[in-house]
Design an enzyme around this catalytic site. Structure first.
Site, PDB file in Angstrom:
ATOM      1  N   LYS A 186       5.929   0.361  -5.860  1.00  0.00           N
ATOM      2  CA  LYS A 186       5.620   1.290  -4.752  1.00  0.00           C
ATOM      3  C   LYS A 186       5.349   0.415  -3.517  1.00  0.00           C
ATOM      4  O   LYS A 186       4.250  -0.104  -3.347  1.00  0.00           O
ATOM      5  CB  LYS A 186       4.385   2.115  -5.112  1.00  0.00           C
ATOM      6  CG  LYS A 186       4.311   3.496  -4.478  1.00  0.00           C
ATOM      7  CD  LYS A 186       4.318   3.525  -2.970  1.00  0.00           C
ATOM      8  CE  LYS A 186       3.005   3.147  -2.338  1.00  0.00           C
ATOM      9  NZ  LYS A 186       3.069   3.094  -0.853  1.00  0.00           N
ATOM     10  N   GLU A 262      -4.582  -8.869  -5.475  1.00  0.00           N
ATOM     11  CA  GLU A 262      -4.551  -9.842  -4.377  1.00  0.00           C
ATOM     12  C   GLU A 262      -5.047  -9.110  -3.144  1.00  0.00           C
ATOM     13  O   GLU A 262      -4.342  -8.243  -2.621  1.00  0.00           O
ATOM     14  CB  GLU A 262      -3.121 -10.315  -4.120  1.00  0.00           C
ATOM     15  CG  GLU A 262      -2.461 -11.018  -5.281  1.00  0.00           C
ATOM     16  CD  GLU A 262      -2.888 -12.455  -5.398  1.00  0.00           C
ATOM     17  OE1 GLU A 262      -2.760 -13.003  -6.490  1.00  0.00           O
ATOM     18  OE2 GLU A 262      -3.361 -13.009  -4.387  1.00  0.00           O
ATOM     19  N   CYS A 296      -2.671 -12.514   4.652  1.00  0.00           N
ATOM     20  CA  CYS A 296      -3.924 -12.552   3.889  1.00  0.00           C
ATOM     21  C   CYS A 296      -4.564 -13.930   3.948  1.00  0.00           C
ATOM     22  O   CYS A 296      -5.772 -14.049   3.856  1.00  0.00           O
ATOM     23  CB  CYS A 296      -3.672 -12.110   2.462  1.00  0.00           C
ATOM     24  SG  CYS A 296      -2.359 -13.045   1.678  1.00  0.00           S
ATOM     25  N   GLU A 394     -12.606  -8.923   7.836  1.00  0.00           N
ATOM     26  CA  GLU A 394     -11.204  -9.314   7.940  1.00  0.00           C
ATOM     27  C   GLU A 394     -10.588  -8.566   9.128  1.00  0.00           C
ATOM     28  O   GLU A 394     -10.664  -7.343   9.199  1.00  0.00           O
ATOM     29  CB  GLU A 394     -10.462  -8.953   6.653  1.00  0.00           C
ATOM     30  CG  GLU A 394      -9.032  -9.430   6.697  1.00  0.00           C
ATOM     31  CD  GLU A 394      -8.219  -9.034   5.474  1.00  0.00           C
ATOM     32  OE1 GLU A 394      -8.303  -7.855   5.068  1.00  0.00           O
ATOM     33  OE2 GLU A 394      -7.502  -9.895   4.952  1.00  0.00           O
TER      34      GLU A 394
HETATM   35  P1  NAD Z   1      -3.499  -1.151   2.034  1.00  0.00           P
HETATM   36  O1  NAD Z   1      -4.469  -1.468   0.968  1.00  0.00           O
HETATM   37  O2  NAD Z   1      -3.794  -0.042   2.955  1.00  0.00           O
HETATM   38  O3  NAD Z   1      -2.065  -0.800   1.423  1.00  0.00           O
HETATM   39  C1  NAD Z   1      -1.425  -1.641   0.490  1.00  0.00           C
HETATM   40  C2  NAD Z   1      -0.535  -0.784  -0.399  1.00  0.00           C
HETATM   41  O4  NAD Z   1      -1.361   0.130  -1.095  1.00  0.00           O
HETATM   42  C3  NAD Z   1       0.495   0.060   0.343  1.00  0.00           C
HETATM   43  O5  NAD Z   1       1.664   0.151  -0.441  1.00  0.00           O
HETATM   44  C4  NAD Z   1      -0.169   1.425   0.404  1.00  0.00           C
HETATM   45  O6  NAD Z   1       0.765   2.488   0.469  1.00  0.00           O
HETATM   46  C5  NAD Z   1      -0.910   1.455  -0.914  1.00  0.00           C
HETATM   47  N1  NAD Z   1      -2.085   2.328  -0.936  1.00  0.00           N
HETATM   48  C6  NAD Z   1      -2.826   2.774   0.113  1.00  0.00           C
HETATM   49  N2  NAD Z   1      -3.819   3.575  -0.340  1.00  0.00           N
HETATM   50  C7  NAD Z   1      -3.717   3.598  -1.693  1.00  0.00           C
HETATM   51  C8  NAD Z   1      -4.471   4.199  -2.741  1.00  0.00           C
HETATM   52  N3  NAD Z   1      -5.545   4.972  -2.494  1.00  0.00           N
HETATM   53  N4  NAD Z   1      -4.095   3.982  -4.027  1.00  0.00           N
HETATM   54  C9  NAD Z   1      -3.037   3.203  -4.307  1.00  0.00           C
HETATM   55  N5  NAD Z   1      -2.265   2.616  -3.379  1.00  0.00           N
HETATM   56  C10 NAD Z   1      -2.610   2.799  -2.071  1.00  0.00           C
HETATM   57  O7  NAD Z   1      -3.248  -2.528   2.773  1.00  0.00           O
HETATM   58  P2  NAD Z   1      -2.242  -2.811   3.967  1.00  0.00           P
HETATM   59  O8  NAD Z   1      -2.884  -2.235   5.184  1.00  0.00           O
HETATM   60  O9  NAD Z   1      -0.869  -2.404   3.620  1.00  0.00           O
HETATM   61  O10 NAD Z   1      -2.268  -4.416   3.982  1.00  0.00           O
HETATM   62  C11 NAD Z   1      -3.268  -5.129   4.609  1.00  0.00           C
HETATM   63  C12 NAD Z   1      -4.287  -5.636   3.609  1.00  0.00           C
HETATM   64  O11 NAD Z   1      -3.644  -6.286   2.526  1.00  0.00           O
HETATM   65  C13 NAD Z   1      -5.206  -6.672   4.180  1.00  0.00           C
HETATM   66  O12 NAD Z   1      -6.524  -6.401   3.790  1.00  0.00           O
HETATM   67  C14 NAD Z   1      -4.755  -7.982   3.559  1.00  0.00           C
HETATM   68  O13 NAD Z   1      -5.692  -8.977   3.435  1.00  0.00           O
HETATM   69  C15 NAD Z   1      -4.253  -7.534   2.252  1.00  0.00           C
HETATM   70  N6  NAD Z   1      -3.221  -8.461   1.759  1.00  0.00           N
HETATM   71  C16 NAD Z   1      -3.572  -9.334   0.785  1.00  0.00           C
HETATM   72  C17 NAD Z   1      -2.631 -10.241   0.310  1.00  0.00           C
HETATM   73  C18 NAD Z   1      -2.984 -11.223  -0.772  1.00  0.00           C
HETATM   74  O14 NAD Z   1      -2.097 -11.840  -1.350  1.00  0.00           O
HETATM   75  N7  NAD Z   1      -4.248 -11.410  -1.065  1.00  0.00           N
HETATM   76  C19 NAD Z   1      -1.349 -10.249   0.822  1.00  0.00           C
HETATM   77  C20 NAD Z   1      -1.043  -9.342   1.828  1.00  0.00           C
HETATM   78  C21 NAD Z   1      -1.997  -8.433   2.271  1.00  0.00           C
END
Ligand code: NAD
Length: 498
Positions: A186, A262, A296, A394
């Site tokens: 997804k 992650e 990240c 963050e």
């Molecule tokens: P997000 O958590 O909003 O979304 C990530 C994914 O989760 C998307 O596909 C989204 O559709 C899905 N999602 C959203 N709500 C959900 C729920 N309730 N249940 C299940 N899935 C859900 O994050 P984002 O805004 O897309 O990305 C930014 C964040 O991701 C930052 O906090 C960043 O640090 C983190 N990030 C971490 C890494 C890592 O490797 N540690 C890498 C990239 C991004």
């Protein structure tokens, strides 16, 4: 910004994607339109999958796992499919990079470099598929022999974010496939195109139908349902710490699925007075600005030795001012647009809050107005205290907060003063300081006299609230396996009942 006619052309009409299930496109649902964050124009259309679509797709992945069409192959045969995928990616590199830029807003030269890294991930995983092995215990006495088998965990749900849609996908998918698992992916609802294209490529490379499937749609419906699905054996989630926490609850409330997480970071870059300050300034400028800071592992807290702090902040600010921000389709651009409106508001909100709480903008801090798209200048704050929001939260944008220290212990204490533990960078020419700080700062990835370097051979993942588990390398394949202990009796049993 250059005249758009000198840049790569925008698509005439948005590209219309189905979702990918059982080796083919499925269409006919309500559509979601994605506009390029750099140009404001529609670029892709994707399907809003229903919960029934999700159930059907998990069932497809389950069948593909249970009949062993993939896990039953040798590691060598799985590796061959992964190597063919790497070749196909090489051929379609520019096309994938183009869609990545249009949906995400990142610079085209950077996107092409990311696809090269993705190719390396497939090649590394192809070797790992052949090398994956268990263990044996020849130490249990003459009557017993022990074997430890590694078996694929089963059906994996994979949820990815929008900042590196293809790179994060490829740091997981080939390693999951190497283990013998099947998948339901997804992607983020705003950057689904390249995850869908990978379905087509894997099928062309010879992956059996039903092994790699993609559902598209919002996180709060489809994503949430995937985290709670009773027939998913493992969930690999990359995204925010808040949603990561909800994945833990969903796993506990459904089937105790195995989790890989992650999550966020608040990553320190520690600069000692004895480092090459020019190199460190370049590393810090890159660390905070790469991918518009939407990374990240972006540097977010500069921790610099007080005796050189003023000199270093000036060197760094001079570098940050020279970074080329602009249209991501222009090959001269170093950083492009902020990917979503919400993220743009978040970053700018932090810049305003930093100033309101008393920190000083050394450089940047402004929105760049090119007449279209959403851009923010790389920003350096000094005079930051540890209770400020820009020191603790963050930001996920090109914003760096500077702190000063006098001793090694103080540098370590500031670096560890966060709930996160994803990555850290350290600059010194003194080996004792380098090893002491590396040992004592709690972070999953560490760079000494460099930053964001490395390849898919090495594992990645976080300490503390930055997550659970490791991706890439042989560690990344083992993550998607279960360990089974097998005990074999040798010779006549000594009877319990006489
Ligand atoms: P997000 O958590 O909003 O979304 C990530 C994914 O989760 C998307 O596909 C989204 O559709 C899905 N999602 C959203 N709500 C959900 C729920 N309730 N249940 C299940 N899935 C859900 O994050 P984002 O805004 O897309 O990305 C930014 C964040 O991701 C930052 O906090 C960043 O640090 C983190 N990030 C971490 C890494 C890592 O490797 N540690 C890498 C990239 C991004």
């Amino acid at each position: 910004m250059k005249d758009s006619t000198t840049l790569m052309a925008m698509p005439q009409a948005p590209r219309d994607f189905g979702f990918w299930r059982d080796g083919k496109w499925v269409r006919g649902r309500e559509k979601a339109e994605r506009r390029s964050p750099a140009h404001g124009l529609p670029v892709t259309l994707t399907e809003k999958c229903t919960l029934e679509d999700l159930d059907d797709t998990v069932a497809v992945a389950r069948r593909a796992f249970e009949d062993r069409r993939w896990s039953g192959l040798s590691g060598a045969a799985r590796g061959t499919v992964l190597l063919r995928t790497a070749d196909l990616l090489r051929r379609r590199r520019d096309e994938i990079a183009y869609w990545e830029v249009l949906e995400n807003g990142k610079a085209i030269t950077q996107a092409r470099g990311e696809i090269d890294h993705c190719i390396a991930c497939f090649e590394t995983a192809a070797g790992a598929a052949r090398l994956l092995h268990g263990d044996s215990f020849n130490s249990l006495g003459d009557a017993l022999f022990g074997m430890v088998l590694r078996e694929p965990v089963g059906v994996v749900g994979l949820i990815t974010p929008w900042n590196f849609p293809f790179l994060i996908l490829c740091e997981r998918v080939p390693f999951i496939l190497a283990s013998g698992c099947t998948l339901v992916v997804k992607p983020s609802e705003v950057t689904s195109a390249t995850t869908l294209i990978l379905g087509e490529i894997l099928t062309e490379a010879g992956l059996p139908d039903g092994v790699y499937n993609v559902v598209t749609g919002p996180g709060r419906t489809i994503g949430q349902a995937l985290t709670a699905h009773p027939d998913v054996d493992m969930l690999s989630f990359t995204g925010s710490t808040a949603v990561g926490r909800s994945c833990v609850h969903a796993a506990a409330d459904s089937n105790f699925k195995k989790l890989g997480l992650e999550l966020g970071g608040k990553n320190p870059i520690i600069v000692f007075a004895d480092s090459d300050l020019e190199d460190a300034a370049d590393g810090a400028a890159f660390g905070v600005s790469f991918n518009s800071g939407q990374c990240c592992v972006s540097s977010s807290r500069l921790i610099v030795e007080r005796s050189v702090a003023a000199e270093f902040e000036k060197l760094l600010a001079d570098k940050m001012k020279k970074i080329v921000v602009g249209d991501p389709l222009d090959p001269a651009t170093q950083i492009g647009a902020i990917t979503t409106n919400a993220q743009f508001d978040t970053i700018f909100g932090f810049i305003e809050r930093g100033q309101a709480e008393g920190a000083t903008v050394v450089t940047g801090g402004k929105v760049l107005d090119f007449g279209r798209g959403q851009y923010i200048e790389p920003t350096l704050f000094s005079g930051v205290t540890r209770n400020m929001a820009i020191a603790r939260d963050e930001i996920f944008g090109p914003v760096l907060s500077s702190f000063h220290f006098d001793t090694v212990d103080e540098a370590i204490e500031i670096a560890n003063d966060t709930v996160y533990g994803l990555a850290a960078s350290l600059w010194t020419k003194n080996i004792d300081k380098a090893l002491t700080v590396t040992r004592r700062v709690r972070a999953g990835r560490f760079w000494v006299n460099t930053i964001m370097a490395g390849g898919p051979e090495m594992p990645l993942g976080g300490f503390k609230q930055s997550g659970w588990g490791r991706e890439t390398g042989l560690y990344g394949v083992e993550e998607y396996t279960q360990v089974k202990s097998v005990h074999i009796e040798i010779g006549k049993r000594s009877h319990w009942v006489s």
